[in-house]
Each structure stands twice: as C-alpha cells, then as structure tokens.
Write an enzyme that holds these catalytic residues in place. Structure first.
Site, mmCIF file in Angstrom:
data_model
loop_
_atom_site.group_PDB
_atom_site.id
_atom_site.type_symbol
_atom_site.label_atom_id
_atom_site.label_comp_id
_atom_site.label_asym_id
_atom_site.label_seq_id
_atom_site.Cartn_x
_atom_site.Cartn_y
_atom_site.Cartn_z
ATOM 1 N N GLU A 275 0.835 -1.216 0.000
ATOM 2 C CA GLU A 275 0.000 0.000 0.000
ATOM 3 C C GLU A 275 0.867 1.263 0.000
ATOM 4 O OE1 GLU A 275 -2.396 -0.239 3.538
ATOM 5 O OE2 GLU A 275 -3.507 -1.991 2.860
ATOM 6 N N GLY A 277 2.213 4.969 -0.642
ATOM 7 C CA GLY A 277 1.643 6.281 -0.971
ATOM 8 C C GLY A 277 2.761 7.270 -1.231
ATOM 9 N N ARG A 278 3.450 7.631 -0.146
ATOM 10 C CA ARG A 278 4.504 8.646 -0.213
ATOM 11 C C ARG A 278 5.603 8.296 -1.216
ATOM 12 N NH1 ARG A 278 5.730 11.734 4.466
ATOM 13 N NH2 ARG A 278 4.740 10.077 5.680
ATOM 14 N N TYR A 318 4.292 18.542 11.523
ATOM 15 C CA TYR A 318 5.297 17.535 11.900
ATOM 16 C C TYR A 318 6.693 18.139 12.008
ATOM 17 C CZ TYR A 318 1.703 14.692 9.504
ATOM 18 O OH TYR A 318 0.537 14.129 9.065
ATOM 19 N N CYS A 344 -2.676 33.793 10.132
ATOM 20 C CA CYS A 344 -2.521 34.454 11.431
ATOM 21 C C CYS A 344 -2.188 33.446 12.528
ATOM 22 C CB CYS A 344 -3.794 35.203 11.770
ATOM 23 S SG CYS A 344 -4.164 36.380 10.490
HETATM 24 N N1 LLP Z 1 -1.767 2.086 4.348
HETATM 25 C C1 LLP Z 1 -2.333 2.601 5.447
HETATM 26 C C2 LLP Z 1 -3.293 1.793 6.198
HETATM 27 C C3 LLP Z 1 -1.996 3.896 5.871
HETATM 28 O O1 LLP Z 1 -2.548 4.384 6.971
HETATM 29 C C4 LLP Z 1 -1.056 4.660 5.122
HETATM 30 C C5 LLP Z 1 -0.690 6.007 5.538
HETATM 31 C C6 LLP Z 1 -0.496 4.081 3.962
HETATM 32 C C7 LLP Z 1 -0.868 2.796 3.606
HETATM 33 C C8 LLP Z 1 0.476 4.805 3.090
HETATM 34 O O2 LLP Z 1 1.679 5.017 3.741
HETATM 35 P P1 LLP Z 1 2.933 5.654 2.959
HETATM 36 O O3 LLP Z 1 3.432 4.656 1.954
HETATM 37 O O4 LLP Z 1 2.481 6.907 2.331
HETATM 38 O O5 LLP Z 1 3.929 5.908 4.040
HETATM 39 N N2 LLP Z 1 0.228 12.847 6.726
HETATM 40 C C9 LLP Z 1 1.468 12.174 7.072
HETATM 41 C C10 LLP Z 1 1.459 10.733 6.632
HETATM 42 C C11 LLP Z 1 0.305 9.956 7.205
HETATM 43 C C12 LLP Z 1 0.279 8.527 6.731
HETATM 44 C C13 LLP Z 1 -1.018 7.887 7.060
HETATM 45 N N3 LLP Z 1 -1.147 6.543 6.599
HETATM 46 C C14 LLP Z 1 2.634 12.944 6.477
HETATM 47 O O6 LLP Z 1 2.411 13.973 5.858
HETATM 48 O O7 LLP Z 1 3.791 12.557 6.672
#
Ligand code: LLP
Length: 419
Positions: A275, A277-278, A318, A344
């Site tokens: 899964e 994302g980043r 963060y 602000c």
């Molecule tokens: N799967 C689940 C169940 C998740 O909760 C997340 C991210 C991912 C996959 C994807 O994770 P990645 O590959 O992106 O690390 N807003 C925060 C990041 C929050 C991540 C939440 N869950 C930031 O800006 O660093």
C-alpha cells in the site's frame, strides 16, 4: 535535485515544461506533479518485486485527485482507501473495485454497505466491533464480506510519532496475541469471508528491519491460521517506505525493500499486497509559491510568501523539512530566513532558520517533496481557496484541479431567517 526536476538555462523545469510558464498561466500557489516520475516510481515497484508480483494498492490518501488515480489505475495499480469518498474517487477514475482494500479505524455503516456493494477485494478490519458490524451488514445484504484482520505487530519504527501506527498503544489494528481468537470468531460468521492478513506499521520508514519484523510476524500468523483450517490468500503489509526530503536522507532502494519480502514469501501460497503512498507521489510533486514581501526584524529575517500552512501543513504539523529553491537560479548571497505564509498563526511557516539566497518580491519558489500529503491535507483556513493542481507530461501541462473560488468556499453555507 529530484528526478524530473532540473534547471535549464537557469530556470527550473519539470519534465520539459518551465515552471515559470505554469506559474504565469495558472498562478501560485500551485501543486505540480510529474507524470513520468509517478510512472517511473510505480514501475520501480513492479520491477523490484517481479519475483513476487504483488498487488500494488496506491494509498489514495497521499494524493487523491482523480487524474492521479486514473494514472495509477492505467498502470495497473489497485488502491488502499480509508473512506467511501476515496472509493468513489477510485471508481470515478475507472479503478477496479476488485483491487481495492479498505483500511481505517472508524468505518461507518454506510461506508461498509457501499464497499460491500461495490465488491471490493477486502476490508482491513480494525476492531472486533467493526467485524461484527461488517458481518451484520453483509447478512442484511445477503452477501459475504471479504476481510483481513489488521493486526498490530507491536513494532515501533523510527519515525515521527504521529505517523507510527504499529506499536502497542496505537489506535490501529488488533493486538497480535488476540488475532487468532478473532479470526476463529470471524470464521463462524455467516456474512464474513476471511481471505487475508494486514498490518501497516507507519510511514516515512527507512529502517528495513521494521518491515522484516512485521512480515515475519504476519507469515507466522498466516501459517498458524492455515493449520486451523482458515483460508489466507493475501498478506497485506501496508505502506510506509520512506523518501528523501533532505539531501542527507538516504532511503533504502526498492530492490532492498523487495528482498525482505522475497525472503519471507518466496514459494509461499500467499499473494503480497503493498500500500505505498509517499514513495510513489512524494517526490513526484512540488508546490510553487510567490514571494510577497521581505521583512527584517532585529532578531530575524522573514520571507513572506503566498502559500501557507493551509496549503502545505507538513512543516507546521510535523516540523518536517521541505527543500525550497528559487525557480530562477540565482547567484544572490545566502542569508538565514524563516519562510512564512500569510496565516494568522506563528506556526504558519514553510521553513525555519533556512540558509536561503536573497530573494525579492515576485520571485517564484519551488517547495519540493510536496506530492504526497500536500494538497491532500490542504484546508480553507483563513478563507483561503485551495491551490490549483497541474499534471505535467513531457512538454505539456494539464490543470487537473482549478484553483478554488470564493463561491466554492461558501457553497452550502446559509444565513437563517432570524438574522
Ligand atoms: N496504508 C495505510 C493503512 C496507511 O494508513 C497509510 C498512511 C499508507 C498505507 C500509506 O503510507 P505511505 O506509503 O504513504 O507511508 N500525513 C502524514 C502521513 C500519514 C500517513 C497515514 N497513513 C505525512 O504527511 O507525513
């Protein structure tokens, strides 16, 4: 510099498009993504994992514009979703529901019902109560809901506490020690079809041993469940692979990441689900912003820009570092500045105590590593319209979301008669 971003004749380009050109036509702040970058990163996963051929479910929360989802869907991706809104986006983008996994600790009845009716691949169930609820709804619909239990493997990867999710005190998943009992209960439920195990230990993780510990625990659990006569087809390891934000960052290559799973899963009867994302979107996008003013206090120098914490909240939330450079290459002398937005709040900053070349009002800056959790976390605080989003492919750019207008912001607001 990050791939797909380079200076050409002292101007910053994304693929073959000048960022100045996009800024002139679309304005600032603006999120700009490179199609080639997201494609290369996705194909990087496919290539690194060719032995295991996992289902790669792009985590839609990182950047959920329907054009981005469509791009991933066309590349063969599935999706990790956490709300019915994300499911609707995926379906609108032409995504295959049979490649969708649904995570999240607070799924509502309506979300569960719609997801069952849409025939998603499986739910990642986060509590016993949720399991009972899914069972109830599936029976009412005369269907069987496919599920994984999201287990909490009690692993604390070295990352920001807000994005660490697999340790014992976290709100996510069901404790590993209870998992077998919960699976056994689930096996007796008429509306439930057990097919997978899931975990997600956190985000922005560099230390591969955390993933190795997690997959080892999941495979061990899967083996135990199979001995109990349960059917486990998929092991979903979540997302979390970290990316470079600062020059000194050294995230592990995907090939090393893949090797860990190969070691644990080769010749095993489980299909891996990822899964990410980043690691797909983070460095595929930037945010642009224009310098409005300079201000020199006795203690500090400020560069005041037109993007704020409502546009990119990661630095404020963060304390995260985003590399920032002027779009027109400059030889101006460096100075130490805070780069701040118009909101602000003292917490409204994009960079603090940053060594930065002297820039003048009107100059455009590029804020890197903003493709994931950038626009997706934007808000309208201070009645600020959310930025435009642009996708670049080769020498063309496409507005994939127009900048919000005041009318967009007040849509649905009403003044009651007594006022
Ligand atoms: N799967 C689940 C169940 C998740 O909760 C997340 C991210 C991912 C996959 C994807 O994770 P990645 O590959 O992106 O690390 N807003 C925060 C990041 C929050 C991540 C939440 N869950 C930031 O800006 O660093």
């Amino acid at each position: 510099m990050f791939e797909q971003f380079q200076y050409l004749n002292d101007q910053l380009y994304i693929e073959d498009v000048s960022i100045n050109k996009i800024s002139d036509e679309v304005g600032t702040p603006c999120y700009i993504y490179s199609y080639k970058s997201l494609k290369d990163r996705f194909e990087g996963y496919v290539d690194a994992f060719r032995e295991l051929e996992p289902l790669i479910c792009y985590s839609a929360k990182a950047s959920s514009n329907i054009a981005i989802l469509k791009a991933f869907s066309n590349l063969g991706a599935g999706f990790d979703i956490v709300s019915i809104g994300e499911l609707k986006r995926v379906l609108k983008a032409g995504g295959d529901p049979q490649k969708v996994v649904f995570s999240g600790v607070g799924k509502t009845d309506i979300e569960i019902e719609e997801a069952i009716n849409s025939n998603i691949l499986f739910f990642n169930v986060e509590s016993e109560e949720e399991l009972h609820k899914i069972n109830e709804i599936a029976i009412r619909l005369d269907k069987k809901a496919p599920i994984a239990i999201r287990v909490n493997p009690d692993i604390s990867p070295d990352t920001h506490p807000y994005i660490s999710t697999g340790f014992k005190e976290s709100k996510f998943g069901i404790e590993l020690s209870k998992a077998i009992e919960v699976y056994k209960d689930a096996a007796k439920m008429q509306g439930i079809n057990i097919c997978a195990i899931d975990a997600h230990i956190g985000s922005q993780i560099f230390d591969l041993s955390s993933f190795s510990d997690s997959i080892a625990k999941l495979v061990d659990l899967a083996n135990k469940l199979i001995i109990q006569g349960l059917k486990i087809e998929y092991i979903d390891i979540g997302g979390g692979l970290g990316i470079k934000y600062e020059d000194k960052d050294n995230p592990p290559p995907k090939s090393e990441y893949a090797k860990i799973f190969e070691k644990h899963l080769k010749d095993k009867p489980f299909k891996l689900v990822l899964e990410p994302g980043r690691s797909l979107m983070g460095n595929s996008g930037i945010m642009t912003t224009k310098v409005l003013y300079r201000k020199e206090g006795s203690e500090k120098k400020f560069v005041i820009v037109d993007a704020a914490m409502n546009d990119l909240i990661r630095p404020s939330f963060y304390n995260s570092f985003h590399k920032i450079i002027p779009v027109n290459r400059t030889t101006a002398k460096d100075e130490v500045v805070d780069i701040v937005g118009p909101i602000c709040e003292s917490g409204d900053f994009l960079a603090k105590k940053r060594l930065f070349p002297k820039v003048e009002p009107g100059e455009i800056l590029a804020v890197f590593s903003a493709g994931a959790y950038g626009f997706a976390m934007a808000s309208n605080y201070n009645t600020r319209p959310r930025a435009a989003e642009v996708l670049v492919k080769d020498d063309k750019f496409y507005v994939i979301k127009s900048r919000e207008t005041f009318e967009d912001l007040v849509r649905g607001e009403q003044i009651p008669d007594f006022l």
